[in-house]
Enzyme design. Structure first.
Site, PDB file in Angstrom:
ATOM      1  N   GLU A  94      -2.707 -12.861   8.254  1.00 11.58           N
ATOM      2  CA  GLU A  94      -1.629 -13.718   7.761  1.00 11.58           C
ATOM      3  C   GLU A  94      -0.553 -13.875   8.836  1.00 11.58           C
ATOM      4  O   GLU A  94      -0.070 -12.880   9.372  1.00 11.58           O
ATOM      5  CB  GLU A  94      -1.016 -13.060   6.517  1.00 11.58           C
ATOM      6  CG  GLU A  94       0.115 -13.862   5.913  1.00 11.58           C
ATOM      7  CD  GLU A  94       0.755 -13.165   4.724  1.00 11.58           C
ATOM      8  OE1 GLU A  94       1.061 -11.952   4.833  1.00 11.58           O
ATOM      9  OE2 GLU A  94       0.959 -13.826   3.700  1.00 11.58           O
TER      10      GLU A  94
ATOM     11  N   SER B 142       0.832  -1.193   0.000  1.00 14.57           N
ATOM     12  CA  SER B 142       0.000   0.000   0.000  1.00 14.57           C
ATOM     13  C   SER B 142       0.882   1.266   0.000  1.00 14.57           C
ATOM     14  O   SER B 142       0.586   2.243  -0.703  1.00 14.57           O
ATOM     15  CB  SER B 142      -0.917  -0.081   1.227  1.00 14.57           C
ATOM     16  OG  SER B 142      -1.426   1.146   1.526  1.00 14.57           O
TER      17      SER B 142
ATOM     18  N   GLU C  75       2.138  -8.156  -5.701  1.00 12.78           N
ATOM     19  CA  GLU C  75       1.887  -9.540  -5.249  1.00 12.78           C
ATOM     20  C   GLU C  75       1.999  -9.508  -3.736  1.00 12.78           C
ATOM     21  O   GLU C  75       3.104  -9.400  -3.193  1.00 12.78           O
ATOM     22  CB  GLU C  75       2.956 -10.489  -5.800  1.00 12.78           C
ATOM     23  CG  GLU C  75       3.049 -10.538  -7.304  1.00 12.78           C
ATOM     24  CD  GLU C  75       1.932 -11.345  -7.934  1.00 12.78           C
ATOM     25  OE1 GLU C  75       1.203 -12.034  -7.202  1.00 12.78           O
ATOM     26  OE2 GLU C  75       1.788 -11.254  -9.152  1.00 12.78           O
TER      27      GLU C  75
HETATM   28  N1  LIG Z   1       1.801 -12.748  -3.580  1.00 19.98           N
HETATM   29  C1  LIG Z   1       3.013 -13.273  -3.688  1.00 19.98           C
HETATM   30  O1  LIG Z   1       3.385 -13.814  -4.716  1.00 19.98           O
HETATM   31  C2  LIG Z   1       3.979 -13.221  -2.519  1.00 19.98           C
HETATM   32  C3  LIG Z   1       5.157 -13.968  -2.588  1.00 19.98           C
HETATM   33  C4  LIG Z   1       6.034 -13.933  -1.506  1.00 19.98           C
HETATM   34  C5  LIG Z   1       5.738 -13.163  -0.388  1.00 19.98           C
HETATM   35  N2  LIG Z   1       4.584 -12.455  -0.343  1.00 19.98           N
HETATM   36  C6  LIG Z   1       4.250 -11.668   0.857  1.00 19.98           C
HETATM   37  O2  LIG Z   1       5.403 -11.029   1.362  1.00 19.98           O
HETATM   38  C7  LIG Z   1       5.307 -10.860   2.771  1.00 19.98           C
HETATM   39  C8  LIG Z   1       6.570 -11.323   3.435  1.00 19.98           C
HETATM   40  O3  LIG Z   1       7.654 -10.724   2.880  1.00 19.98           O
HETATM   41  P1  LIG Z   1       8.419  -9.513   3.585  1.00 19.98           P
HETATM   42  O4  LIG Z   1       8.300  -9.614   5.071  1.00 19.98           O
HETATM   43  O5  LIG Z   1       9.755  -9.428   2.951  1.00 19.98           O
HETATM   44  O6  LIG Z   1       7.506  -8.280   3.128  1.00 19.98           O
HETATM   45  P2  LIG Z   1       7.817  -6.727   3.350  1.00 19.98           P
HETATM   46  O7  LIG Z   1       6.659  -6.008   2.790  1.00 19.98           O
HETATM   47  O8  LIG Z   1       8.232  -6.457   4.733  1.00 19.98           O
HETATM   48  O9  LIG Z   1       9.124  -6.469   2.467  1.00 19.98           O
HETATM   49  C9  LIG Z   1       9.157  -6.748   1.075  1.00 19.98           C
HETATM   50  C10 LIG Z   1      10.190  -5.856   0.415  1.00 19.98           C
HETATM   51  O10 LIG Z   1       9.776  -4.500   0.522  1.00 19.98           O
HETATM   52  C11 LIG Z   1      10.833  -3.699   1.031  1.00 19.98           C
HETATM   53  N3  LIG Z   1      10.250  -2.554   1.738  1.00 19.98           N
HETATM   54  C12 LIG Z   1       9.876  -2.453   3.029  1.00 19.98           C
HETATM   55  N4  LIG Z   1       9.375  -1.225   3.296  1.00 19.98           N
HETATM   56  C13 LIG Z   1       9.427  -0.534   2.133  1.00 19.98           C
HETATM   57  C14 LIG Z   1       9.027   0.780   1.736  1.00 19.98           C
HETATM   58  N5  LIG Z   1       8.496   1.637   2.612  1.00 19.98           N
HETATM   59  N6  LIG Z   1       9.197   1.139   0.450  1.00 19.98           N
HETATM   60  C15 LIG Z   1       9.722   0.289  -0.444  1.00 19.98           C
HETATM   61  N7  LIG Z   1      10.135  -0.968  -0.143  1.00 19.98           N
HETATM   62  C16 LIG Z   1       9.976  -1.380   1.134  1.00 19.98           C
HETATM   63  C17 LIG Z   1      11.601  -4.665   1.912  1.00 19.98           C
HETATM   64  O11 LIG Z   1      12.894  -4.191   2.163  1.00 19.98           O
HETATM   65  C18 LIG Z   1      11.573  -5.925   1.061  1.00 19.98           C
HETATM   66  O12 LIG Z   1      12.550  -5.871   0.052  1.00 19.98           O
HETATM   67  C19 LIG Z   1       4.105 -11.659   3.183  1.00 19.98           C
HETATM   68  O13 LIG Z   1       3.011 -10.824   3.420  1.00 19.98           O
HETATM   69  C20 LIG Z   1       3.836 -12.538   1.976  1.00 19.98           C
HETATM   70  O14 LIG Z   1       2.525 -12.992   1.860  1.00 19.98           O
HETATM   71  C21 LIG Z   1       3.711 -12.451  -1.388  1.00 19.98           C
END
Ligand SMILES: NC(=O)c1ccc[n+]([C@@H]2O[C@H](COP(=O)([O-])OP(=O)(O)OC[C@H]3O[C@@H](n4cnc5c(N)ncnc54)[C@H](O)[C@@H]3O)[C@@H](O)[C@H]2O)c1
Ligand SMILES: NCCCC=O
Ligand code: NA
Length: 503
Positions: free
Chosen positions: A393, A244, A260
């Site tokens: 989740e 978001s 995703e």
């Molecule tokens: N739908 C899919 O295909 C899919 C696949 C794998 C994981 N996921 C989801 O990912 C989540 C777990 O992964 P996570 O903990 O790494 O998620 P996360 O949202 O914490 O981080 C994902 C990425 O976003 C970056 N990030 C964090 N804050 C940011 C910001 N303000 N601006 C830009 N980038 C930022 C992080 O450094 C990381 O590289 C779970 O919710 C999971 O369901 C979805």
């Protein structure tokens, strides 16, 4: 045996570069809690350099070296990357397992999928050449029209830690196939193999700037990428909260995004199933990758007639899962990725308990493992639909269970979520499976299985699980812009205005 983690820098413009602010942070092995190396911490200064390098890569030699080269030229690089990855499969699998905690057999399987995905998009890159100038049929014969598919430009790719190299590849391979130049920002919790991808790109001689890889924290490296005025698109995989924020940043410049995000996917088990087969898929659907799969089928909805026997059988299957250091032979469940994630998962379990649910099995650290972020596979019953454990989740090895008596009730429970990523239905009645599949509000439905994933088939969710589809031909379209070219082919003047020559 564990490996030495290579010490790397940021990968910008085809070279290793120290971050401008020279900071690094430690890599923790979640199975041992030991520091096994460190990675560079990029900031907005490095993002600016990487974006500038990507822009140059697109325009070098008037685009002929990359963006407007034939798909066949780009396919050669993708195949070379696939070959190098295959050569290094065992080593990359080990590094992945040490970094994010997934069992070695799974990690090696992921690396095979990575190579397969580069190969697949090499084929699609070649196919793209033949699809150029596809004619559009028009209702006026005085015009003819065709469509060009062009790379979107410079793309920012932001990825999570649960499948570090595979999630990156789902974006990098189609982006490069399309002719984009990319900046990849992997998760700070697991970046080792993405930096090795940089080394692979260097070795195969990928043109400088076509792929830049910046490790670093989300707010410091991800956010400036998402809001960068010279980045044409952001593709993101991660949590709904971060998704978001990224969408908000991109909206300021009307920058397209594909998201995703998370899930709380259901698995419906009907009364006519083979109990053991269904129990194994249910366990795999929730506990594979240590339960850290976006599409994990973490809400079991089981017919009341078989519920008691089925759940007993499921507990037996989970007790048989080997929990150990991911590098140990036969490991089937490793630690969750970090101390923070470990605390979060345990908090979900204690909240479920305090809300009145029963922790039927697991819910604690396995007794034989004194160190590492291990949580036993956990099965929670006596769940109501208002409980946090049903709604949110967990992203850990935790399954919650509810029963149903009619197909309608099963569907109502399954669709009772803000998410819409995956869903599974297990039954011997294939007509029922088809009927239920249509009613499930999800982007991916598995029948008589849960989680298998093929790079040829579309992947993505509805509702708060995001939008856009990765993989398959849909994955390539994510990185292509469609240009309409329409030509007036009549010799006659257009004739809308009175011609001044007739005055
Ligand atoms: N739908 C899919 O295909 C899919 C696949 C794998 C994981 N996921 C989801 O990912 C989540 C777990 O992964 P996570 O903990 O790494 O998620 P996360 O949202 O914490 O981080 C994902 C990425 O976003 C970056 N990030 C964090 N804050 C940011 C910001 N303000 N601006 C830009 N980038 C930022 C992080 O450094 C990381 O590289 C779970 O919710 C999971 O369901 C979805
Ligand atoms: N099998 C790959 C699943 C990716 C999501 O977490
Ligand atoms: Na790590």
């Amino acid at each position: 045996m564990a490996l030495q983690v290579p010490s790397r820098q940021l990968f910008i413009d085809g070279e290793w570069r120290e971050p401008v602010l020279k900071n690094r942070f430690p890599i923790v092995n979640p199975a041992t809690e030991q520091i096994i190396g460190d990675i560079p911490a990029a900031t907005s200064e490095d993002v600016d350099l990487a974006v500038a390098a990507a822009r140059r890569a697109l325009s070098r030699n008037k685009g002929k070296d990359w963006a407007s080269a034939s798909g066949a030229v780009r396919a050669k690089y993708l195949r070379a990357i696939a070959a190098k990855i295959t050569e290094r499969k065992t080593e990359l699998g080990k590094l992945e397992a040490m970094d994010c905690g997934k069992p070695l057999d799974e990690a090696v399987w992921d690396i095979e999928d990575v190579a397969g995905c580069f190969e697949y998009y090499a084929d699609l890159a070649e196919g793209l050449d033949a699809k150029q100038k596809a004619p559009v049929s028009l209702p006026m014969e005085t015009f003819k029209s065709y469509v060009l598919k062009e790379p979107i430009g410079v793309v920012g790719l932001i990825t999570p830690w649960n499948y570090p190299l595979l999630m990156a590849t789902w974006k990098v391979a189609p982006a490069l196939a399309a002719g984009c130049a990319a900046i990849l920002k992997p998760s700070e919790l697991a970046s080792i193999t993405c930096l090795e991808l940089a080394e692979v790109c260097r070795e195969v001689g990928l043109p400088p700037g076509v792929l830049n890889i910046l490790t670093g924290l989300g707010p410091e490296a991800g956010a400036p990428l998402a809001s960068h005025p010279n980045v044409d698109k952001i593709a993101f995989t991660g949590s709904t909260t971060t998704g978001s924020k990224i969408m908000t940043a991109a909206a300021q410049m009307v920058k397209p995004v594909s998201l995703e995000l998370g899930g709380k996917s259901p698995i419906i088990v009907f009364e006519d199933v083979d109990l053991d087969k269904a129990a194994e898929w249910t366990a795999f659907g929730c506990f594979w990758t240590n339960g850290q799969i976006c599409s994990a089928t973490s809400r079991l909805i089981v017919h009341e007639k078989i519920a008691k026997e089925f759940v007993d059988r499921l507990v037996k299957w989970t007790k048989n899962i080997k929990i150990s250091d991911p590098l140990e032979e036969g490991c089937r469940l490793g630690p969750v990725v970090s101390g923070g994630q470990y605390e979060k998962v345990l908090k979900f379990i204690s909240t479920a308990k305090s809300e009145g649910a029963t922790i039927l099995s697991g819910g604690v650290r396995p007794e034989h493992l004194k160190k590492g972020f291990f949580v036993e596979p956990t099965i929670i019953t006596d769940v109501t639909t208002s409980m946090q454990i049903w709604r949110e989740e967990v992203f850990g090895p935790v399954l919650c269970v509810k029963t149903f008596s009619t197909e309608e009730e099963a569907l109502e429970l399954a669709n009772d979520t803000h998410y819409g990523l995956g869903a599974a239905v297990i039954s011997n009645d294939l007509e029922r499976c088809d009927r239920v599949s249509k009613e499930l509000q999800a982007g991916i439905v598995w029948i008589n299985c849960s989680q298998p994933c093929f790079c040829q088939a579309p992947w993505g969710g509805n509702k708060r699980s995001g939008f856009g589809r990765e993989l398959g031909e849909w994955g390539l379209e994510n990185y292509l812009s469609v240009k309409q070219v329409t030509q007036y082919i009549s010799d006659e003047p257009w004739g809308w205005y009175s011609s001044p020559s007739k005055l």
